[in-house]
Design a protein around this motif. Sequence first.
Motif, PDB file in Angstrom:
ATOM      1  N   THR A 129       1.254  -1.376   0.315  1.00  0.00           N
ATOM      2  CA  THR A 129      -0.075  -0.125  -0.151  1.00  0.00           C
ATOM      3  C   THR A 129       0.581   0.943  -0.324  1.00  0.00           C
ATOM      4  OG1 THR A 129      -0.141  -0.092   1.786  1.00  0.00           O
ATOM      5  CG2 THR A 129      -1.975  -1.073   1.153  1.00  0.00           C
ATOM      6  N   GLY A 130       1.818   1.107   0.131  1.00  0.00           N
ATOM      7  CA  GLY A 130       3.197   2.158   0.287  1.00  0.00           C
ATOM      8  C   GLY A 130       3.598   3.380  -1.336  1.00  0.00           C
ATOM      9  N   GLN A 131       4.429   3.635  -1.300  1.00  0.00           N
ATOM     10  CA  GLN A 131       4.615   4.463  -2.823  1.00  0.00           C
ATOM     11  C   GLN A 131       6.778   3.077  -2.897  1.00  0.00           C
ATOM     12  OE1 GLN A 131       2.758   5.611  -4.742  1.00  0.00           O
ATOM     13  NE2 GLN A 131       1.155   5.160  -3.881  1.00  0.00           N
ATOM     14  N   GLN A 132       6.365   2.978  -3.102  1.00  0.00           N
ATOM     15  CA  GLN A 132       8.115   2.534  -3.006  1.00  0.00           C
ATOM     16  C   GLN A 132       8.080   2.127  -4.239  1.00  0.00           C
ATOM     17  OE1 GLN A 132       5.296   0.019  -1.784  1.00  0.00           O
ATOM     18  NE2 GLN A 132       5.656   0.391   0.659  1.00  0.00           N
ATOM     19  N   MET A 133       9.503   3.019  -4.820  1.00  0.00           N
ATOM     20  CA  MET A 133       9.705   2.475  -5.418  1.00  0.00           C
ATOM     21  C   MET A 133      11.659   1.725  -5.885  1.00  0.00           C
ATOM     22  SD  MET A 133       7.584   4.104  -8.126  1.00  0.00           S
ATOM     23  CE  MET A 133       8.354   5.036  -9.228  1.00  0.00           C
ATOM     24  N   ARG A 134      11.185   1.336  -7.218  1.00  0.00           N
ATOM     25  CA  ARG A 134      13.190   0.913  -7.229  1.00  0.00           C
ATOM     26  C   ARG A 134      14.045   1.308  -8.733  1.00  0.00           C
ATOM     27  NH1 ARG A 134      14.760  -2.850  -9.675  1.00  0.00           N
ATOM     28  NH2 ARG A 134      16.603  -4.339  -9.451  1.00  0.00           N
ATOM     29  N   PHE A 135      14.345   2.162  -7.931  1.00  0.00           N
ATOM     30  CA  PHE A 135      15.680   2.633  -9.545  1.00  0.00           C
ATOM     31  C   PHE A 135      17.137   1.557  -9.983  1.00  0.00           C
ATOM     32  CE2 PHE A 135      12.803   6.068  -7.910  1.00  0.00           C
ATOM     33  CZ  PHE A 135      12.261   6.649  -9.163  1.00  0.00           C
ATOM     34  N   ALA A 136      17.318   1.449 -10.899  1.00  0.00           N
ATOM     35  CA  ALA A 136      18.419   0.684 -11.037  1.00  0.00           C
ATOM     36  C   ALA A 136      19.206   1.133 -12.359  1.00  0.00           C
ATOM     37  CB  ALA A 136      18.081  -1.089 -10.917  1.00  0.00           C
ATOM     38  N   GLY A 137      20.236   0.681 -12.882  1.00  0.00           N
ATOM     39  CA  GLY A 137      21.130   1.639 -14.042  1.00  0.00           C
ATOM     40  C   GLY A 137      22.590   1.159 -13.314  1.00  0.00           C
ATOM     41  N   SER A 138      22.944   2.372 -14.476  1.00  0.00           N
ATOM     42  CA  SER A 138      24.333   2.271 -14.193  1.00  0.00           C
ATOM     43  C   SER A 138      24.542   3.659 -14.115  1.00  0.00           C
ATOM     44  CB  SER A 138      25.065   1.696 -16.027  1.00  0.00           C
ATOM     45  OG  SER A 138      25.147   2.060 -16.794  1.00  0.00           O
ATOM     46  N   CYS A 139      26.095   3.972 -13.663  1.00  0.00           N
ATOM     47  CA  CYS A 139      26.840   5.165 -13.466  1.00  0.00           C
ATOM     48  C   CYS A 139      28.065   5.240 -14.190  1.00  0.00           C
ATOM     49  CB  CYS A 139      26.894   5.673 -12.188  1.00  0.00           C
ATOM     50  SG  CYS A 139      24.840   5.598 -11.383  1.00  0.00           S
ATOM     51  N   VAL A 140      28.782   6.621 -14.092  1.00  0.00           N
ATOM     52  CA  VAL A 140      30.314   7.054 -14.534  1.00  0.00           C
ATOM     53  C   VAL A 140      30.157   8.354 -14.321  1.00  0.00           C
ATOM     54  CG1 VAL A 140      29.751   5.902 -17.614  1.00  0.00           C
ATOM     55  CG2 VAL A 140      28.952   8.371 -17.071  1.00  0.00           C
ATOM     56  N   ALA A 141      31.490   7.788 -13.992  1.00  0.00           N
ATOM     57  CA  ALA A 141      32.173   9.456 -13.061  1.00  0.00           C
ATOM     58  C   ALA A 141      32.415  10.098 -14.068  1.00  0.00           C
ATOM     59  CB  ALA A 141      33.538   8.732 -12.384  1.00  0.00           C
ATOM     60  N   ASN A 142      32.338  11.850 -13.425  1.00  0.00           N
ATOM     61  CA  ASN A 142      32.012  12.870 -13.792  1.00  0.00           C
ATOM     62  C   ASN A 142      33.417  13.117 -14.386  1.00  0.00           C
ATOM     63  OD1 ASN A 142      29.421  12.827 -14.032  1.00  0.00           O
ATOM     64  ND2 ASN A 142      29.308  14.000 -12.393  1.00  0.00           N
TER      65      ASN A 142
END
Length: 142
Positions: A129-142
Amino acid sequence: MLENGPLIMKKNTLLGLIAALLLAGNVYAADGDSFTCTVASIYRSGAGMSVDTNGETLQFSISGDTLAIKNTSEGKTQTHNLDIQTHNHFAVFAKSEGQMIFSYRFGSGAFEWSTGFGKAGFSKDSGHTGQQMRFAGSCVAN
């Protein structure tokens, strides 16, 4: 010929150790480093479904004991500060007061960001019943 064998092995071992230390130093995010992340998937637990990523991006930076996440997608300017729990040569893990959890693995560049855990609930009839969200992906250093 056999007399130089142990010397060559010691030299190769020393060079291997130096190379490993240099590589390990390159994956550790120092204070002030920032990363740009591409969101590959978004899952809404409360609805039990995936959400279109629509080119979502975010940035995170490390400053002292704080990890700041900024949503950099078009029209979004939210910034969230999380307390770093673990920060070593392999990963950084941060969380806020029961609302968000963020982890990033330096070797693979993979991240996961989960939100909305503070008001989570479960109903026998409607599931989460909550608003749980899961984001996933990849990152690169700036």
